[in-house]
Design a protein around this motif. Structure first.
Motif, short mmCIF file in Angstrom:
data_model
loop_
_atom_site.label_atom_id
_atom_site.label_comp_id
_atom_site.label_asym_id
_atom_site.label_seq_id
_atom_site.Cartn_x
_atom_site.Cartn_y
_atom_site.Cartn_z
N LYS A 90 0.82 -1.22 0.00
CA LYS A 90 0.00 0.00 0.00
C LYS A 90 0.85 1.27 0.00
O LYS A 90 0.33 2.37 -0.12
N LEU A 105 -6.77 -2.57 10.11
CA LEU A 105 -6.71 -3.45 8.95
C LEU A 105 -6.42 -2.70 7.64
O LEU A 105 -5.73 -3.20 6.76
N HIS A 113 -0.92 -7.48 9.14
CA HIS A 113 -2.21 -7.42 8.46
C HIS A 113 -2.87 -8.80 8.42
O HIS A 113 -4.06 -8.94 8.72
N ARG A 117 -6.45 -9.69 10.06
CA ARG A 117 -7.52 -10.14 9.16
C ARG A 117 -8.15 -11.44 9.67
O ARG A 117 -9.36 -11.60 9.67
N PHE A 124 -17.41 -11.28 11.07
CA PHE A 124 -18.26 -11.07 9.91
C PHE A 124 -18.90 -12.38 9.43
O PHE A 124 -19.45 -12.44 8.35
N PHE A 171 -20.45 -2.86 15.69
CA PHE A 171 -19.02 -3.15 15.85
C PHE A 171 -18.52 -2.87 17.26
O PHE A 171 -17.68 -3.58 17.79
N GLY A 274 -16.50 1.27 7.90
CA GLY A 274 -17.80 0.64 7.83
C GLY A 274 -18.96 1.60 7.70
O GLY A 274 -20.04 1.20 7.31
N THR A 277 -18.34 4.37 3.66
CA THR A 277 -18.64 3.75 2.36
C THR A 277 -20.13 3.44 2.23
O THR A 277 -20.73 3.65 1.18
N ARG A 342 -1.68 0.90 -5.50
CA ARG A 342 -0.68 0.03 -4.89
C ARG A 342 0.69 0.54 -5.29
O ARG A 342 0.83 1.26 -6.28
N PRO A 401 -16.53 -3.42 -6.74
CA PRO A 401 -16.74 -2.34 -5.77
C PRO A 401 -16.07 -2.62 -4.43
O PRO A 401 -15.77 -1.70 -3.68
N PHE A 402 -15.85 -3.91 -4.12
CA PHE A 402 -15.23 -4.26 -2.83
C PHE A 402 -13.78 -4.69 -2.99
O PHE A 402 -13.22 -5.35 -2.10
N ARG A 407 -6.72 -8.28 0.27
CA ARG A 407 -7.09 -7.00 0.88
C ARG A 407 -8.49 -6.57 0.47
O ARG A 407 -8.87 -5.40 0.63
N CYS A 409 -12.48 -6.05 0.64
CA CYS A 409 -13.25 -5.52 1.76
C CYS A 409 -13.71 -6.64 2.69
O CYS A 409 -14.46 -7.53 2.28
C1 HEM Z 1 -20.71 -0.33 0.16
C2 HEM Z 1 -19.88 -0.45 1.16
C3 HEM Z 1 -18.40 -0.71 1.05
C4 HEM Z 1 -17.56 -0.58 -0.02
C5 HEM Z 1 -17.90 -0.13 -1.43
C6 HEM Z 1 -16.23 -0.96 0.42
C7 HEM Z 1 -15.12 -1.01 -0.39
C8 HEM Z 1 -13.88 -1.46 0.01
C9 HEM Z 1 -12.75 -1.66 -0.85
C10 HEM Z 1 -12.73 -1.39 -2.35
C11 HEM Z 1 -11.73 -2.11 -0.10
C12 HEM Z 1 -10.35 -2.50 -0.60
C13 HEM Z 1 -9.38 -1.34 -0.57
C14 HEM Z 1 -8.03 -1.73 -1.13
O1 HEM Z 1 -7.87 -2.77 -1.76
O2 HEM Z 1 -7.10 -0.93 -0.97
C15 HEM Z 1 -12.20 -2.18 1.27
C16 HEM Z 1 -11.43 -2.58 2.33
C17 HEM Z 1 -11.89 -2.61 3.61
N1 HEM Z 1 -13.20 -2.40 4.03
FE1 HEM Z 1 -14.76 -1.95 2.89
N2 HEM Z 1 -16.31 -1.28 1.75
C18 HEM Z 1 -17.61 -1.17 2.16
C19 HEM Z 1 -18.12 -1.45 3.40
C20 HEM Z 1 -17.37 -1.82 4.47
C21 HEM Z 1 -17.88 -2.14 5.76
C22 HEM Z 1 -19.36 -2.17 6.13
C23 HEM Z 1 -16.80 -2.40 6.56
C24 HEM Z 1 -16.74 -2.77 8.00
C25 HEM Z 1 -17.54 -3.50 8.54
C26 HEM Z 1 -15.61 -2.26 5.75
C27 HEM Z 1 -14.34 -2.44 6.21
C28 HEM Z 1 -13.23 -2.53 5.39
C29 HEM Z 1 -11.89 -2.83 5.88
C30 HEM Z 1 -11.48 -3.04 7.33
C31 HEM Z 1 -11.06 -2.88 4.76
C32 HEM Z 1 -9.56 -3.19 4.74
C33 HEM Z 1 -9.39 -4.67 4.45
C34 HEM Z 1 -7.95 -5.11 4.37
O3 HEM Z 1 -7.08 -4.34 3.94
O4 HEM Z 1 -7.71 -6.28 4.73
N3 HEM Z 1 -15.99 -1.91 4.49
N4 HEM Z 1 -13.52 -1.79 1.30
#
Ligand code: HEM
Length: 470
Positions: A90, A105, A113, A117, A124, A171, A274, A277, A342, A401-402, A407, A409
């Motif tokens: 990152k 995280l 990490h 994780r 979850f 949470f 959480g 987004t 990245r 989107p996630f 890494r 979401c």
């Molecule tokens: C529509 C809702 C959401 C979207 C679009 C979203 C999107 C993302 C994306 C794209 C990443 C990856 C970022 C990367 O690769 O650099 C990410 C990581 C993450 N998201 Fe979400 N997220 C959402 C909801 C949530 C929720 C509800 C939570 C918590 C409960 C959450 C917690 C996290 C965490 C902790 C990471 C880091 C994961 C890691 O690096 O291992 N997100 N999210």
């Protein structure tokens, strides 16, 4: 009314010349120093779309000393996020993030990490999700009731408040209602640190106006106080069933080796990631529904048929298919995370081009999700695209989107559950209309928000039957 969005020209096909590992991919000439960085900063969505449509699937962006590559094909996105993820970290962004969020995280790397994780994953799990669902629905129903017919509000602000309350509850197991505004402002202040520092702009950090350290410290202190207070009260009450209690229980049993600071960093990260987004996703969904009455009517028909006036519960989720399609399509058109960056930690070849260690690599949900190769009429809001059962011709990473890979979401299952349940609960009772012909412009900050908020008027849903509590 939607402000004009850049429309990409016909895309060039995937190009991966095998002999070009030592050459640079195509891209615009450097020109006046800083010109491209500033064009990106002025309108990143438009800039990236134009680069992809002009130069194709791999673009070299002449931003500064450090090479920047923009990858715009699902196969390359998969390589960067999944199959070759070890070649990327990152980078500077996470170093900066760590100053604010500690080793949560989002910002930690490597073994730290991976351990975080593993620990958080349990929270979850499906069983826990079902437990969170009821409180989400109750909160959403209460929220909808407080807005009578004809009232006016800023939807972006309201969704941020609602999702923060839900995140606090799920949470941290804490009711944030009494100091919601202060906490929201503190989270906003923390996020604002990242706004001017979109990954390719990090080189410009010394020249950009960053938030004052005093404001940041205040915000940090306020949030840390809430988290630390909550950690203390959880230690005294072992009956709690939320994410924080899992971390603390693991700590007590010696299963997890997190120290107190690490527990707080994880809790703060989850609270921030959480709610911000989710607020963005729901805000855009309400706006899209207000612009597409036929989609809205079909959504309401599904809610009436499936729920028959009752509030939804987790068991209704498999039947709320169109509701989920609406959310999926909103996440396609307005992905809350619109850019992932990245930094190469070693020399690596992607798509036939050499990416040297230290180079920045960008992939963009905003650009990929509007690519006409995978989405006919890409700018149209068409939830039926997501109807299952038909041939799925789209490559996996044409929609991300996630994110993806190790890494990806961690909250994605939570987000789908929360998104569908909140949409169903609120759309059962209310609909929303724009207050004026205000141009709605996406503002690509850390998340994608409507610039200046979204002023909407509340309408009580006209239908035969009022929803019954149940
Ligand atoms: C529509 C809702 C959401 C979207 C679009 C979203 C999107 C993302 C994306 C794209 C990443 C990856 C970022 C990367 O690769 O650099 C990410 C990581 C993450 N998201 Fe979400 N997220 C959402 C909801 C949530 C929720 C509800 C939570 C918590 C409960 C959450 C917690 C996290 C965490 C902790 C990471 C880091 C994961 C890691 O690096 O291992 N997100 N999210």
């Amino acid at each position: 009314m939607m402000d004009s969005i850049c429309h990409p020209k016909e895309q060039t096909p995937l190009q991966a010349p095998s002999s070009s590992a030592t050459r640079r991919p195509p891209g615009p000439p450097r020109g006046i120093p800083g010109r491209h960085l500033f064009a990106f900063r002025r309108d990143p969505l438009c800039y990236l779309q134009q680069m992809a449509s002009t130069y194709g699937d791999i673009v070299h962006l002449p931003f500064g000393r450090r090479p920047v590559f923009f990858f715009n094909h699902p196969d390359f996105i998969r390589e960067i996020l999944v199959t070759r993820h070890r070649s990327f970290g990152k980078g500077q962004w996470s170093q900066l993030g760590r100053l604010v969020l500690g080793d949560g995280l989002l910002t930690s790397e490597g073994a730290l990490h991976a351990r975080g994780r593993r620990l958080l994953k349990a929270a979850f799990d499906r069983a826990y999700l079902a437990g969170y669902a009821q409180s989400m629905v109750n909160e959403a129903a209460r929220w909808a009731e407080q807005w009578p017919h004809g009232s006016e509000m800023d939807m972006a602000q309201e969704m941020a408040r609602l999702t923060l309350l839900i995140a606090g509850n799920a949470f941290l197991g804490v009711d944030l209602r009494s100091d919601l505004d202060a906490i929201q402002q503190a989270l906003e202040d923390l996020l604002s640190l990242f706004d001017p520092l979109l990954p390719p702009l990090i080189e410009l950090a010394p020249w950009l106006s960053l938030p004052s350290p005093r404001r940041l410290h205040q915000a940090q202190a306020q949030l840390n106080a809430v988290v630390e207070r909550t950690v203390q009260s959880h230690r005294q009450n072992s009956a709690c069933k939320d994410l924080l209690s899992l971390l603390i229980a693991g700590q007590a049993k010696g299963e997890c080796t997190l120290d107190e600071d690490a527990v707080c960093s994880h809790a703060l990260t989850i609270l921030l990631a959480g709610h911000e987004t989710m607020a963005s996703a729901l805000t855009w969904t309400w706006w899209l529904l207000s612009q597409h009455p036929r989609v809205e009517a079909r959504l309401q028909a599904e809610l009436d048929a499936v729920l028959d006036g009752y509030l939804p519960g987790p068991d209704a989720l498999p039947y709320l298919r169109y509701t989920r399609m609406v959310l999926a399509e909103a996440l396609r058109l307005y992905p809350p995370i619109w850019l992932i960056a990245r930094e190469a930690v070693e020399d690596v070849v992607i798509g036939g081009y050499g990416v040297p260690a230290g180079a920045t690599v960008l992939v963009s949900q905003w650009v990929m999700h509007r690519d006409p190769r995978y989405y006919p009429v890409p700018d149209a809001f068409q939830p039926v695209r997501w109807k299952s059962g038909g041939p799925d011709v789209r490559p996996q990473y044409a929609y991300f989107p996630f994110g993806g890979g190790p890494r990806a979401c961690i909250g994605a299952p939570f987000a789908w559950t929360e998104g569908v349940l909140l949409l169903a609960t609120i759309a059962q009772r209310r609909r929303f209309r724009m207050m004026s012909d205000q141009a709605v412009v996406p503002d690509p900050r850390v998340t994608l928000r409507p610039r200046g908020g979204l002023a909407m008027r509340v309408e009580e849903r006209a239908r035969g039957r009022r929803p019954r509590e149940g």
